[in-house]
Design an enzyme around this catalytic site. Structure first.
Site, short mmCIF file in Angstrom:
data_model
loop_
_atom_site.label_atom_id
_atom_site.label_comp_id
_atom_site.label_asym_id
_atom_site.label_seq_id
_atom_site.Cartn_x
_atom_site.Cartn_y
_atom_site.Cartn_z
N HIS A 129 0.90 -1.16 0.00
CA HIS A 129 0.00 0.00 0.00
C HIS A 129 0.93 1.20 0.00
CE1 HIS A 129 -3.68 2.19 1.99
NE2 HIS A 129 -3.24 2.80 0.92
N LEU A 130 0.81 2.04 -1.01
CA LEU A 130 1.81 3.08 -1.25
C LEU A 130 2.16 3.89 0.00
CD1 LEU A 130 3.62 4.61 -3.20
CD2 LEU A 130 1.67 6.06 -3.78
N HIS A 131 3.42 3.87 0.37
CA HIS A 131 3.86 4.64 1.53
C HIS A 131 5.34 4.95 1.45
CE1 HIS A 131 4.89 0.49 2.63
NE2 HIS A 131 5.76 0.98 3.50
N PHE A 132 5.71 6.08 2.04
CA PHE A 132 7.10 6.45 2.25
C PHE A 132 7.35 6.41 3.76
CE2 PHE A 132 8.22 8.20 -1.92
CZ PHE A 132 6.96 8.37 -2.48
#
Lengths: 398, 441
Positions: B238-241
């Site tokens: 799940h898109l994350h930085f």
């Protein structure tokens, strides 16, 4: 609902204090003596919030085109610009943090906006008796730019990678080992080109000049510090005492604009080892009056002893706590104020508790406007910033 | 299909074992439709990015004084400390011993026995960088709202704006900053762009730009953002930085670099010299958007070509490191040395940057620059493969034009000890040799 930058001017040391500490360290004649030196150099004080310049030589003013008033109080970064090499900036920042000398080529900007390359040579100046950094001296030697190189970072084996710029050509052209670096080719470059150079290597004679300049300045500071009774020197002669914070920690803490103190639970009677400018303004005391003292001087007749007991318990247990306590200020009116005080233990890189931080908030300030951080958040942000600073400051390799 | 077994890092208190059943209903105050109604969270809208190359002397983070703690930094630290004191983290990271390893680069080692659970390892597929979002697996809509610190968006104003109590509205596609409950360092947070849109872990232009905004706005060179692609040790699809504070330089930031090319938009691309993991460094550009877009183009290219990679955003967003890697593939194929495997250190973005979290005391006590180097070198692409990958990237970001100008000129491989021409492929000169061209005139 926009955020305005918190006004800094309220909480910085007064001009008098800045002048006073410099003169006190070296005696009143120091500025005259330094003014006589022909070199371009600046002296900065890491113990004043913002790590500002406290002295600038006439040579420096001439080179940069600024007046003395425009320079005093500013950080050295003010003379850098968008094309200044980021790696070099990092090298300087790390040398300051590690309290060691550094010599690096740097692109700076004059008041007119025109760029110039110079060799930046900086050294720490230590107190002879307590081993802590008193000032940083930075010398600037202009570089003629006969030799240029590509690449940056850790000075390693960059042999054979020299480059030359031809005319107004923006692309660098590699000539490899066919061109010796010693040969000085006349390069006609306008100012735009200066900014595009990756790097500008100083010649041996320029490096010698910077070393000479640094030694001259240090000699003057040493001599005059002796007059004033507290010697400084270029080398650290004794280990910094437990009650002395490293200059890098002090610089980090100086970024925090709220009122807070650091106390050391490992020293007898848990004295204050750091007090922010805002704390001094809030309580009306001078720095030298509070350093080394336990915080109890803020309590008085009507201070609730149950609250004091609660604080003591939390400290013993190593737990954070928030209390509302009546404090007595040393302001002109000797007024009391309600202090919403938050205390928390702070660990260093070893994982053990090194300090306690106490963050003061005058209760009347609690009703701040809704556009800002909640006062509780602001108070906790001080704790967080202190944690980051303390943990990292102990990771310095010395 | 290549798979490895590892124990995933728990980043949220609501992350469960994959094998466990999903609970019916809620009451956990998550971000699902069940709990979202009425949820409120502070919103920080950062200011419009300025152009770094305009010649103005005052640049982001480059003030006349040592810059005071910026508003965003206060917000992150203040909210993090609040969750810290509320006991939301699995352990006190400040109680973990940490040190800088003596050596030229100053690798940072931390002894953290609590970060990794002594659980049964889970299987991770490591041969596909692009995988579709799977709502059944753990994702950030399942975190408890107490783990969220604030909403974050790229503002339109020339000044940053703060709204202490803004509704979380799915229609606005909010991006949020959450805590990482297994922090590597104090202040370890996750930036989750458009959390409710459930984007899979892959770089897109808008999201990378948001990450850059955050780096610039924090205005602290010691606050870096990092990204792990799938196959490069991202645990959650799940898109994350990620981001945290560490007030020492990262070894990768100290590595010397050699410029390879400048794009038409002024972005300078260099390769790192003398660093265990072969990487690219992107900086400059006539605007931060140019820098961001160039890196995004490069990432999209890597994703298309199924090459796992990590990204480090450093120096307030002025420098972006792109590190392609192959450790997971090697591990799946049994090609990693046993000593390195035993440490159970997965070289993700922080490790490759030089911050190693060690689980075993013996590894911590014996940590040395050589060990760190040896571990990280296992993750690096070979020189040959790196050149191939660079060629792909340059083509993707439209740099082939610049390289073509060099055609027809004698090309000599500089570092080849035998001194002979050394092209790894036939055909166009532009294949991977741009970095080491010598032009004789």
């Amino acid at each position: 609902m926009s955020i305005t930058q918190s006004s800094q001017s309220l909480f910085t040391a007064t001009e008098d204090e800045k002048e006073g500490t410099f003169n006190a360290r070296y005696s009143l004649w120091i500025r005259e003596a330094l003014d006589e030196l022909p070199h371009s150099f600046t002296i900065t004080d890491p113990f004043i919030s913002g790590h500002p310049i406290v002295f600038a030589s006439p040579g420096f003013l001439k080179m940069t085109g600024y007046s003395l008033q425009e320079v005093i109080g500013r950080n050295g970064r003010a003379f850098q610009g968008p094309k200044t090499n980021r790696r070099s900036i990092m090298e300087i920042r790390e040398a300051i943090r590690e309290e060691r000398p550094v010599q690096v080529s740097l692109l700076n900007y004059r008041k007119s906006g025109s760029p110039f390359w110079m060799l930046f040579h900086m050294i720490p100046v230590f107190g002879d008796d307590d081993g802590r950094v008193i000032h940083f001296v930075a010398v600037q030697v202009p570089i003629s730019g006969q030799k240029m190189r590509n690449g940056s970072g850790v000075r390693g084996d960059v042999s054979g990678l020299s480059e030359l710029v031809f005319g107004s050509c923006r692309r660098e052209v590699c000539l490899g080992s066919y061109v010796h670096q010693d040969r000085s080719l006349p390069v006609e470059c306008d100012e735009q080109e200066l900014e595009n150079w990756e790097h500008c290597e100083a010649s041996e004679s320029e490096k010698l000049k910077s070393a000479e300049a640094v030694n001259s300045v240090l000699a003057v500071l040493t001599r005059y510090s002796e007059f004033a009774g507290r010697l400084v020197c270029g080398k650290r002669n004794c280990l910094r005492g437990a009650d002395c914070l490293s200059s890098s920690l002090v610089i980090s803490l100086g970024r925090i604009k709220q009122s807070f103190v650091l106390t050391n639970p490992c020293l007898p009677d848990m004295p204050i080892v750091y007090a922010s400018d805002a704390f001094l303004t809030l309580t009306g005391y001078k720095r030298h009056e509070v350093l080394g003292q336990n915080c109890r001087f803020l309590s008085g007749v009507d201070t609730d002893s149950a609250v004091l007991y609660e604080m003591k318990e939390c400290i013993l247990k190593g737990q954070p706590c928030t209390v509302q306590i009546l404090n007595y200020s040393n302001r002109k009116d000797k007024s009391t104020f309600w202090n919403l005080l938050h205390i928390s233990p702070v660990r260093n890189a070893s994982g053990k508790t090194a300090y306690f931080v106490g963050v003061q908030m005058e209760a009347s300030c609690r009703d701040s406007e809704s556009k800002d951080l909640r006062p509780e958040t602001r108070q906790l942000s001080v704790v967080g910033a202190v944690r980051v600073a303390v943990r990292s400051s102990f990771m310095v390799t010395c | 299909m290549l798979k490895i077994k590892r124990v995933p890092t728990v980043v949220s208190n609501y992350q469960k074992d994959e094998a466990a059943d999903e609970p019916v209903g809620c009451g956990r105050n998550c971000l699902g439709a069940c709990c979202l109604n009425g949820a409120r969270l502070p919103l920080y809208a950062c200011k419009k990015l300025e152009n770094p190359g305009t010649g103005e002397k005052i640049v982001i983070g480059c003030e006349a004084r040592e810059p005071p703690v910026a508003f965003l930094e206060s917000l992150v630290l203040g909210e993090w400390e609040d969750r810290f004191q509320r006991g939301l983290f699995r352990y006190d990271v400040t109680a973990c011993e940490t040190k800088v390893i003596p050596g030229k680069y100053g690798f940072v080692a931390q002894l953290n026995e609590g970060r990794h659970l002594k659980k049964r390892p889970t299987e991770f597929r490591v041969d596909k960088v692009l995988q579709s979002f799977d709502g059944n697996k753990f994702n950030f809509t399942k975190v408890g709202q107490e783990e969220l610190l604030f909403q974050f968006e790229a503002g339109e104003d020339c000044e940053a704006q703060f709204f202490p109590c803004m509704p979380l509205d799915a229609d606005n596609s909010p991006s949020v900053v959450a805590i990482n409950v297994s922090p590597i360092e104090y202040g370890h947070v996750l930036l989750i762009p458009r959390v409710l849109d459930c984007l899979p872990q892959r770089i897109d232009h808008k999201s990378l730009l948001l990450a850059l905004h955050m780096a610039a706005e924090a205005a602290n060179p010691y606050f870096r953002l990092g990204y792990n692609s799938l196959g490069a040790f991202a645990t959650i699809n799940h898109l994350h930085f990620q981001a945290y504070y560490l007030a020492v330089p990262f070894p990768i930031e100290k590595a010397p670099s050699k410029k390879m090319i400048t794009t038409v938009s002024g972005v300078k691309i260099s390769e790192l010299l003398s660093y265990p993991v072969r990487s690219l460094l992107f900086e400059g550009g006539s605007s931060m958007q140019d820098l961001s877009d160039t890196v995004s183009d490069a990432c999209v290219c890597l994703q298309k070509n199924n090459i796992p990679f990590n990204i480090l955003i450093s120096d307030c967003g002025r420098q972006i490191f792109l590190m392609p890697q192959c450790y997971a593939e090697k591990q799946a194929l049994g090609e990693v040395s046993p000593e390195v495997l035993e440490t159970q250190v997965n070289p993700a973005v922080w490790e490759i940057s030089g911050h190693m979290v060690l689980k075993r005391k013996e590894d911590y006590e014996g940590a040395s620059e050589e060990n760190a180097w040896r571990l990280l070198a296992e993750a690096s692409l070979s020189e040959e493969r790196f050149k191939e990958v660079n060629a792909l990237i340059f083509e993707a970001i439209g740099c082939s034009n610049q390289e073509e100008e060099l055609e027809g000129i004698l090309v000599q491989q500089q570092h080849n000890p035998s001194g002979s021409l050394n092209r790894t492929h036939g055909g166009r000169i532009t294949n991977g040799t741009a970095s080491e061209c010598l032009v004789l005139q």
